[in-house]
Design a protein around this motif. Structure first.
Motif, PDB file in Angstrom:
ATOM      1  N   PHE A  59       1.103  -1.220  -0.020  1.00 27.98           N
ATOM      2  CA  PHE A  59       0.118   0.034   0.198  1.00 27.98           C
ATOM      3  C   PHE A  59       0.970   1.173  -0.008  1.00 27.98           C
ATOM      4  CE2 PHE A  59      -3.280   2.850   1.345  1.00 27.98           C
ATOM      5  CZ  PHE A  59      -2.309   3.729   1.868  1.00 27.98           C
ATOM      6  N   GLN A  61      -1.193   4.920  -0.524  1.00 28.18           N
ATOM      7  CA  GLN A  61      -1.223   6.124  -0.492  1.00 28.18           C
ATOM      8  C   GLN A  61      -3.347   5.937  -1.089  1.00 28.18           C
ATOM      9  OE1 GLN A  61      -0.284   9.493  -1.557  1.00 28.18           O
ATOM     10  NE2 GLN A  61      -1.360   9.137  -3.631  1.00 28.18           N
ATOM     11  N   PHE A  62      -4.090   7.119  -0.630  1.00 30.76           N
ATOM     12  CA  PHE A  62      -5.597   7.105  -0.992  1.00 30.76           C
ATOM     13  C   PHE A  62      -5.461   7.790  -1.402  1.00 30.76           C
ATOM     14  CE2 PHE A  62      -7.636   2.682   0.445  1.00 30.76           C
ATOM     15  CZ  PHE A  62      -6.865   2.543   1.682  1.00 30.76           C
ATOM     16  N   ASP A  75     -12.117   1.178  -3.324  1.00 35.00           N
ATOM     17  CA  ASP A  75     -11.629   0.603  -1.746  1.00 35.00           C
ATOM     18  C   ASP A  75     -12.849   1.081  -1.455  1.00 35.00           C
ATOM     19  OD1 ASP A  75      -8.992  -0.912   0.046  1.00 35.00           O
ATOM     20  OD2 ASP A  75     -10.681   0.983   0.978  1.00 35.00           O
ATOM     21  N   ARG A  78     -11.991   1.667   2.252  1.00 37.81           N
ATOM     22  CA  ARG A  78     -12.423   2.991   2.829  1.00 37.81           C
ATOM     23  C   ARG A  78     -13.131   4.176   2.743  1.00 37.81           C
ATOM     24  NH1 ARG A  78     -12.255   7.549   3.911  1.00 37.81           N
ATOM     25  NH2 ARG A  78     -10.137   9.261   4.106  1.00 37.81           N
ATOM     26  N   TYR A  86     -12.633   6.535  -3.140  1.00 42.19           N
ATOM     27  CA  TYR A  86     -10.996   5.996  -2.622  1.00 42.19           C
ATOM     28  C   TYR A  86     -10.823   5.207  -4.002  1.00 42.19           C
ATOM     29  CZ  TYR A  86     -11.792   9.736  -0.151  1.00 42.19           C
ATOM     30  OH  TYR A  86     -11.699  11.274   0.689  1.00 42.19           O
ATOM     31  N   ARG A  88      -7.189   2.487  -3.707  1.00 43.06           N
ATOM     32  CA  ARG A  88      -6.463   2.085  -3.473  1.00 43.06           C
ATOM     33  C   ARG A  88      -4.519   2.263  -3.728  1.00 43.06           C
ATOM     34  NH1 ARG A  88      -4.743  -0.965   1.632  1.00 43.06           N
ATOM     35  NH2 ARG A  88      -7.069  -0.989   1.809  1.00 43.06           N
ATOM     36  N   GLU A  89      -3.877   3.382  -4.153  1.00 44.46           N
ATOM     37  CA  GLU A  89      -2.662   3.351  -5.026  1.00 44.46           C
ATOM     38  C   GLU A  89      -1.335   2.158  -4.436  1.00 44.46           C
ATOM     39  OE1 GLU A  89      -2.266   7.064  -7.816  1.00 44.46           O
ATOM     40  OE2 GLU A  89      -1.322   6.912  -5.927  1.00 44.46           O
ATOM     41  N   ARG A  90      -0.839   2.010  -4.604  1.00 44.63           N
ATOM     42  CA  ARG A  90      -0.201   0.479  -5.132  1.00 44.63           C
ATOM     43  C   ARG A  90       1.457   1.754  -5.306  1.00 44.63           C
ATOM     44  NH1 ARG A  90      -2.914  -2.454  -1.698  1.00 44.63           N
ATOM     45  NH2 ARG A  90      -3.788  -3.382  -3.354  1.00 44.63           N
TER      46      ARG A  90
END
Length: 308
Positions: A59, A61-62, A75, A78, A86, A88-90
């Motif tokens: 993970f 950030q969102f 996500d 969240r 939102y 979820r960025e990797r």
């Protein structure tokens, strides 16, 4: 007394004297490319907390969902806490771009018998090694005014090829006026012996749009200590001027004070713009400077020790 010499112009563009039909870069810059690979390999063991390319399972950030994205990227847990959607960025999705510039002007050809390598060779090795590490960490690397950003695992060869074939920068002791996008970073490798007003204008131009930067100052030990006595002749490698002095010891004291002042001004400039300054002596291993720079890059992003 330390002996010094100055490399010719051809030595600041390694491999240029080879035939243009020599397609293999290893036949043009074998020593520098292999040395950069060795430094990069050693550096990999000392890097912690760096973002890596891969499956993207870690993970980062969102961020708000953008219309048009696939719904499976949302996500929902969240998003349930807010009235917005939102994603979820990797880590691999937030790769950044690193821009390099390596000074190949006349003063970079300076070398004394106290150094492990000429300034220009150390600058090239550092640049190629760092580029290799950044690409391995999932980032893109380009060269200011010379090469667009790439993410190839053969980035060291690509950069070396560019240096071999380009001669336009052999008289330039500061980077070209090339735009650097916000959030990108620049690594500028030079002896930074130019007037402070010129260096200041360059740094402010690059950082004006929000780019971060790292100054890497390459120094021969003799340039720091000035270990000369009696009469001496000083040569300005950039302008071709000469100055004969009668008392090298007294002149050396004034010289060292001037060098210290110049570095203090460089440090103040870097601090003011949120940049970093690394001073690397060529009698020290290249891996020391490379590891410091990688650590400073991580810390400036908040990804080093104590960061997010």
């Amino acid at each position: 007394m330390a002996r010094v010499r100055v490399l010719p112009e051809s030595a600041r563009s390694p491999g240029r004297s080879e035939t243009e039909s020599a397609l293999s870069l290893a036949s043009r810059m074998p020593h520098l490319v292999l040395e950069a690979r060795r430094v990069a390999a050693n550096l990999a063991h000392g890097i912690h907390g760096r973002r890596r390319a891969g499956t993207g399972e870690t993970f980062w950030q969102f961020r708000p969902f953008v219309t048009g994205e696939a719904a499976q990227r949302i996500d929902w847990r969240r998003s349930a806490r807010d009235d917005r959607l939102y994603v979820r960025e990797r880590e691999w999705e937030t790769a950044q771009t690193m821009w390099f510039w390596i000074d190949r002007s006349a003063s970079m050809g300076y070398v004394s018998d106290l150094a492990q390598a000429p300034k220009i060779e150390r600058a090239i090795v550092l640049g190629l090694a760092l580029a290799d590490c950044f690409v391995e960490a999932g980032e893109r690397v380009g060269m200011l005014g010379l090469m667009p950003p790439r993410a190839t695992r053969r980035i060291a060869e690509a950069m070396a090829q560019t240096l071999v074939t380009d001669r336009s920068a052999l008289e330039e002791d500061l980077p070209p006026q090339a735009p650097v996008a916000p959030q990108h970073e620049a690594v500028l490798i030079s002896d930074f012996l130019s007037p402070m007003r010129d260096i200041t204008a360059m740094v402010e131009a690059i950082s004006a749009r929000g780019a971060r930067g790292h100054l890497v100052m390459i120094v021969d030990p003799v340039e720091e200590t000035f270990p000369f006595q009696g009469q001496a002749v000083l040569h300005d490698l950039e302008d071709g001027l000469s100055l004969r002095i009668g008392d090298a010891i007294s002149w050396g004291r004034a010289y060292r004070l001037r060098i210290d002042q110049h570095r203090e001004e460089l440090q103040a400039l870097a601090r003011r713009r949120g940049w970093t300054l690394t001073i690397h002596r060529t009698d020290r291993p290249a891996s020391e400077a490379a590891l410091r720079i990688m650590t400073l890059v991580s810390t400036s992003r908040g990804t080093g020790p104590g960061g997010r």
